[in-house]
Scaffold this active site. Structure first.
Site, PDB file in Angstrom:
ATOM      1  CG  ASP A  11    -137.124  15.947 -17.879  1.00  0.00           C
ATOM      2  OD1 ASP A  11    -137.134  17.065 -17.253  1.00  0.00           O
ATOM      3  OD2 ASP A  11    -137.914  14.935 -17.757  1.00  0.00           O
ATOM      4  CG  ASP A  17    -140.173  13.131 -22.930  1.00  0.00           C
ATOM      5  OD1 ASP A  17    -140.472  14.027 -23.070  1.00  0.00           O
ATOM      6  OD2 ASP A  17    -140.063  12.430 -21.924  1.00  0.00           O
ATOM      7  CB  CYS A  71    -142.611  -4.209 -37.837  1.00  0.00           C
ATOM      8  SG  CYS A  71    -141.234  -3.569 -36.681  1.00  0.00           S
ATOM      9  CB  CYS A  92    -138.078  -3.905 -35.282  1.00  0.00           C
ATOM     10  SG  CYS A  92    -139.009  -5.058 -34.333  1.00  0.00           S
ATOM     11  CB  CYS A 142    -141.149  -7.661 -36.511  1.00  0.00           C
ATOM     12  SG  CYS A 142    -142.104  -7.399 -34.979  1.00  0.00           S
ATOM     13  CG  HIS A 160    -142.133  -4.194 -31.898  1.00  0.00           C
ATOM     14  ND1 HIS A 160    -142.297  -4.393 -33.207  1.00  0.00           N
ATOM     15  CD2 HIS A 160    -143.473  -3.751 -31.615  1.00  0.00           C
ATOM     16  CE1 HIS A 160    -143.442  -3.927 -33.787  1.00  0.00           C
ATOM     17  NE2 HIS A 160    -144.039  -3.737 -32.773  1.00  0.00           N
TER      18      HIS A 160
END
Lengths: 376, 376
Positions: free
Chosen positions: B89, B271, B309, B311, B314, B340
């Site tokens: 960016d 984003d 979840c 992840c 988790c 997470h």
């Protein structure tokens, strides 16, 4: 019991069995004061950095989140996610440095919480109850951490009281371990040698402590500002009175050089906040000495923190990148450096064990005892 | 080119080939402003959390550590350790929010560094040179990010200038990509649609931008405080004029609900700092809605952040433990929650892609568009 595999002078290569696994000694215990290693390192990172024992702080966890809550949640192992041995320090040093309105009486210590000021009483029984709730592998005795320098008269009175407290700790721990709802019924208790820098008092205190036949023996009240020669002299003075078949723990020590001197005087276990604290300021331990990553010369340096290090940080990241992260105040800088420094310490202990196994400890010590404490 | 695999209304399921790998769209780009995701997450953690694209900030990296230094160190991929696609960016928003003494001229923008106050000039050529030095996969055009509300007269003048800048960007990028010492000679350039909240200006600007035949097209200047209905209306207004075979990127957006609305209007890339920023304050995205982990009721809660979840956070840690880490001001709290939330966002995009593949996108959207933006 500590099984001694090899010796080199006073130095011992041992194996210490606990209910949560066998600790290969000499070993460094990784400090997770509030149930976490500062610098965004989780219990699941500890295997990657060679940690054998996690050390947590009874005082901090009693205040927050509370030992009863941790017991409800299944104990410190389940709470933090670390399944290896955990030693709980009583946090005497924290009581004496953080807490205010401290008053020491025969029954225990009255003080105020450093978080919210509420009054707290902690005596030997309370400390054992808290550590039993935390369900650590090894509980430390409740003692007074006397500030140096102290008068001989004060030190003697303090040692006598700490000894009476130790008897109460042992009795309370036995009672707690016999209760049906205790999480770890095989919790061990280590006694702590005190006596400031008075050799004869240290020896007398060690002899009396040894008579209680505890699971291990610590040397406390050192590395609190006294000259390192005093520390080494006291270790050598009390060593003959520490039961040979029990682990010996030098509390709060130290630099790699301090650890080598401790091992050579018969110490098995160490702990210190130095590797993690220094890492958070960009001060790295390496096999070439101590490196300050904030130095501008590292801004374009593509090498890893330590050229020979296989830790997760050194395998992946350059000095230039981590230097940038510090300048940009990005917390990943701290995580990467804490991971490296703790790996370095744990790996350093592995190299000490290897040298004891191979009969090369004296050569190893001579090569590194000054080098590793010197700035690059 | 973007290969469209499936469509559902305006929503597109695509594959976007880049020199650093194929991006499955719709995709969320994970924001690593200073070359790192805030919250102690490293580039090597990104695979674990399903990240496809890392987004870095040209303005920040130009100031520190400097794009020339990053080029010497081999470019952003080598510097950060991330080997997948990177979008840079230009940081126009940062120039306009952080920098002082800003002056916009035909040649570019004069401003002062927010770090040390030194004067900086950046025009289209400079921006392309910096992004070429960084060697990102995708460079963004140099544009003016006009604050809302703006007058139509100012918005028109700004759009005209941004269009002249875009032509200069394209020419400079072509020149840089032809140089022998350019790190990424296949660097792509995305144009950016502007025009504030004036639909006709947006459409006119989009038509002219599309004529330049760029590698992709972004919609900029939205999600800066205007009502979300304005944002959705503008996306729908310009969509017919965005080349169908090129990726479309809605900059700085947004909540899960915003993303579902964007996808349903034909957007491919998103984003936003929201998942990582909110995570650092204990605000978690879950499949049940937004959860504030600071709430006292989580102090004894053994469940993971999100029951469904998988992840890394988790799978391993309880709400009670992470709640404690926040109270104890331990930075691991932030790392675990950022991991997470980013996993949630990346996985959420995967579920959107699955629903497009299966022809169930409309059902999926209806079920989650409000739920996921609602506090539990």
């Amino acid at each position: 019991m500590l099984k001694i595999i090899k010796k080199s002078g006073f130095a011992r290569r041992g194996e210490f069995d606990t209910v949560d696994g066998t600790i290969q000694t000499p070993a460094f215990m990784n400090v997770a004061t509030q149930g976490v290693i500062k610098g965004a390192v989780s219990a699941y990172d500890l295997k990657d950095i060679g940690c054998q024992v996690q050390l947590c702080n009874t005082y901090h966890l009693h205040l927050r989140p509370g030992d009863k809550r941790i017991k409800e949640l299944g104990g410190l192992h389940k709470f933090t996610g670390w399944d290896g041995p955990i030693l709980t320090d009583i946090g005497g040093f924290q009581v004496f440095s953080l807490a205010s309105l401290r008053k020491i009486k025969e029954e225990g210590v009255y003080f105020s919480s450093h978080i919210d000021g509420r009054p707290i009483f902690m005596g030997p029984e309370e400390s054992m109850q808290i550590q039993s709730n935390l369900a650590s592998t090894i509980a430390m005795a409740f003692d007074e951490c006397v500030e140096n320098p102290a008068t001989l008269v004060y030190a003697e009175r303090s040692c006598d009281r700490t000894m009476r407290w130790l008897t109460r700790c042992k009795e309370e721990m036995a009672r707690l371990n016999s209760l049906s709802d205790t999480l770890n019924k095989k919790q061990m208790l280590f006694g702590i040698n005190q006596g400031c820098t008075f050799d004869s008092l240290r020896v007398e205190n060690m002899q009396k402590t040894a008579e209680l036949d505890l699971d291990g023996y610590a040397i406390g009240g050192l590395a609190v500002g006294e000259p390192k020669e005093d520390m080494y002299r006291i270790i050598s003075a009390v060593e003959p009175y520490m039961p040979a078949e029990k682990p010996r723990y030098l509390m709060g020590v130290g630099t790699p050089g301090n650890i080598l001197e401790g091992v050579s005087r018969g110490v098995d276990l160490f702990d210190c906040v130095m590797p993690s604290r220094n890492a958070r300021h960009g001060h790295l331990f390496t096999w070439e000495g101590i490196r300050n990553l904030n130095n501008a010369k590292y801004a374009s340096d593509e090498s890893p923190l330590d050229a020979t290090c296989p830790c997760p940080t050194c395998r992946r990241h350059s000095r230039a990148y981590i230097h940038h992260l510090f300048k940009a105040k990005e917390m990943l800088a701290m995580r990467l450096c804490v991971m490296h420094n703790l790996y370095f310490y744990n790996n350093f202990m592995q190299e000490i064990r290897n040298s004891l196994d191979n009969g090369t400890f004296e050569t190893f010590k001579a090569k590194y005892v000054e080098l590793l404490d010197t700035r690059v």
